[in-house]
Scaffold this motif. Sequence first.
Motif, PDB file in Angstrom:
ATOM      1  N   PRO A 167       0.796  -1.238   0.000  1.00 46.91           N
ATOM      2  CA  PRO A 167       0.000   0.000   0.000  1.00 46.91           C
ATOM      3  C   PRO A 167       0.824   1.282   0.000  1.00 46.91           C
ATOM      4  N   GLU A 168       2.141   1.172   0.138  1.00 49.59           N
ATOM      5  CA  GLU A 168       2.999   2.355   0.090  1.00 49.59           C
ATOM      6  C   GLU A 168       3.651   2.552  -1.278  1.00 49.59           C
ATOM      7  N   ASN A 169       3.392   1.632  -2.196  1.00 49.28           N
ATOM      8  CA  ASN A 169       4.120   1.611  -3.470  1.00 49.28           C
ATOM      9  C   ASN A 169       3.231   2.056  -4.629  1.00 49.28           C
ATOM     10  N   TYR A 170       3.688   3.060  -5.368  1.00 52.50           N
ATOM     11  CA  TYR A 170       3.003   3.531  -6.578  1.00 52.50           C
ATOM     12  C   TYR A 170       3.895   3.351  -7.809  1.00 52.50           C
ATOM     13  N   GLY A 171       5.029   2.659  -7.648  1.00 53.74           N
ATOM     14  CA  GLY A 171       5.933   2.424  -8.761  1.00 53.74           C
ATOM     15  C   GLY A 171       6.902   3.562  -8.986  1.00 53.74           C
ATOM     16  N   VAL A 172       7.543   3.541 -10.153  1.00 53.67           N
ATOM     17  CA  VAL A 172       8.527   4.573 -10.491  1.00 53.67           C
ATOM     18  C   VAL A 172       8.099   5.273 -11.775  1.00 53.67           C
ATOM     19  N   HIS A 173       8.506   6.542 -11.890  1.00 55.78           N
ATOM     20  CA  HIS A 173       8.307   7.234 -13.164  1.00 55.78           C
ATOM     21  C   HIS A 173       9.537   8.067 -13.463  1.00 55.78           C
ATOM     22  N   TYR A 174       9.751   8.306 -14.750  1.00 53.97           N
ATOM     23  CA  TYR A 174      11.011   8.868 -15.207  1.00 53.97           C
ATOM     24  C   TYR A 174      10.962  10.347 -15.574  1.00 53.97           C
ATOM     25  N   LEU A 175       9.879  10.796 -16.176  1.00 54.86           N
ATOM     26  CA  LEU A 175       9.805  12.171 -16.674  1.00 54.86           C
ATOM     27  C   LEU A 175       8.600  12.874 -16.075  1.00 54.86           C
ATOM     28  N   SER A 176       8.732  14.168 -15.845  1.00 54.20           N
ATOM     29  CA  SER A 176       7.580  14.970 -15.448  1.00 54.20           C
ATOM     30  C   SER A 176       6.724  15.257 -16.684  1.00 54.20           C
ATOM     31  N   GLN A 177       5.502  15.745 -16.442  1.00 54.67           N
ATOM     32  CA  GLN A 177       4.639  16.095 -17.567  1.00 54.67           C
ATOM     33  C   GLN A 177       5.275  17.174 -18.423  1.00 54.67           C
ATOM     34  N   ASP A 178       5.875  18.167 -17.787  1.00 55.58           N
ATOM     35  CA  ASP A 178       6.518  19.249 -18.541  1.00 55.58           C
ATOM     36  C   ASP A 178       7.688  18.723 -19.371  1.00 55.58           C
ATOM     37  N   GLU A 179       8.489  17.833 -18.804  1.00 54.26           N
ATOM     38  CA  GLU A 179       9.637  17.285 -19.530  1.00 54.26           C
ATOM     39  C   GLU A 179       9.181  16.497 -20.754  1.00 54.26           C
ATOM     40  N   LEU A 180       8.113  15.714 -20.590  1.00 49.92           N
ATOM     41  CA  LEU A 180       7.609  14.936 -21.728  1.00 49.92           C
ATOM     42  C   LEU A 180       7.035  15.868 -22.791  1.00 49.92           C
ATOM     43  N   ASP A 181       6.284  16.861 -22.371  1.00 50.44           N
ATOM     44  CA  ASP A 181       5.710  17.816 -23.332  1.00 50.44           C
ATOM     45  C   ASP A 181       6.814  18.526 -24.117  1.00 50.44           C
TER      46      ASP A 181
END
Length: 539
Positions: free
Chosen positions: A309-323
């Motif tokens: 319940p403490e885990n939401y995974g990993v992500h690499y880029l912010s929305q701004d960086e991807l845009d």
Amino acid sequence: MERQLFINGEVITANGNDDIAEAVAVEDGKIIVVGSTSDILKLRKDGASVTDLAGRTLMPGIIESHIHTTMYGANVLSVSCKDPAVRTIDDLLERLKEQAGRVPEGQWVRAWGFNETSIEDRRFPTKEELDRVTDKHPVMVVRACGHISAVNSRALEIGGLDNDSPDPEGGSLGRTPKGELDGRLIETAHMDLYQLAAHTRDEIREAHRVASEHFAEYGITAIHDATGYGIENVEALREDAEGGVISQRVYAMVGALNKPDEVVKHYLSRDIRTGDGNERFKYGPVKVFLDGSSSGPTVWTTEPYTSDPENYGVHYLSQDELDELFIPAHEKGWQLTAHAQGDAAIDQLLNTIDKALALHPREDSRHRIEHAGLARKDQVDRMKQLGAVPTPNPAFFHEYGDGYVKNYGKRAEGMYPLASYRDAGVTATLTADCPVTDFNPFRGIHSAMTRRSPSGKVVGGAECIGLLEAIRCCTINAAYSGFSETETGSIEPGKFADLTILDRSLINADVEEIPEIRVDRTVIGGETVFERAKAVVQP
């Protein structure tokens, strides 16, 4: 090129009506007529070959819409943890010692396909165990997902890693309870060292040759390569496709397993667009990673994992960086795609696609979503609205389905939702993401029809699809995802003669037979690139 006639068969055309014909005529590498045996035999002329299919299936060549060619070929040349004889860590260590005895001192000793949930020890090998394999070589054992590895001390030294090293952004270093490195590298930490363990050009050429031969044996006539080692790898694919080392048609995603944004920026600076190339090789979409592995599990989710319940995974880029990276790429004419398994990652990519289309309207952009594992119903509808093409992996259920249920709970029933895509009018493909799982397309078709886990549990039966629907996913739909549906993907006059002959009738086969079906012959552009046994050819 001589005229070739194929008669007395079960011809699965995968055309708009899913017509089943009896016979096909081919000339100069293209299909000229599809119809009945009697109609096709009227086209017989001196020098024509006639292949009596004797009731066997002739279908469009398989288009693998997400595969890591270089990685797979390199893996074949290293230790396979998927070998049934590798049941324990001791078995693996013995194989690694044998490999170390064959590899020149200082070069990498590699293993692939490791899965701590299926090996008897239920854990990764430790740094100390890998140190006992060899102190003269760096050792890397890559998990089946391709996002995690276990390495020895020599490898850590090459990566400049020690007990004081901080976790990299988007990844972590495995540690003992005392805080010392245990040899595990997770996500970015693995990708960084994997880049340093790159193969030589000669090794890559041999990997491509081996991979192409293996793919042809399973009826694969085109590959959408999902990248591996960066700019050099993309260009090596181009050279080896155009040079005939790779017999399949190649549609290459532009990115890398490590720092893909740098590769994308490099190609954006050049006068190249999606679709540039020739019949053998074309540049595909620009690609980045937004999250991690579905089986790791490290995918980025909006709700926490059922198993943690403490885990939401990993992500690499912010929305701004991807845009900032992708909107200019869209404006310049590139197809966009990203590895997006979790629903949070899918949201992020769809947001960027939506903004790109609003700012720079473009008809038929066909931006893709690689995997789209935990796609919600509202996201499926949004894919339809934006014309996005997902590339789901139902074959994963056969190897990782029980883990999905454990980690994602009820959400696992909606993973890789092929029936929902069909009902919403979303064009979806079907892919194994090899080497993450077996690239046998008939295993993937079977899993799309059954969604059965290793324990036999059906995970989300409402998302099962039928045989002809599954065939369309890995033929004409896959062609559509690469803008080649007017040239390949179905058996229709004027298209390339990219064909697969099976060893039996696919339509009449029992569902449980499907993974065991074998390819008798694979044809690309009218030329046979694989033949298991001589077909019945009449003079």
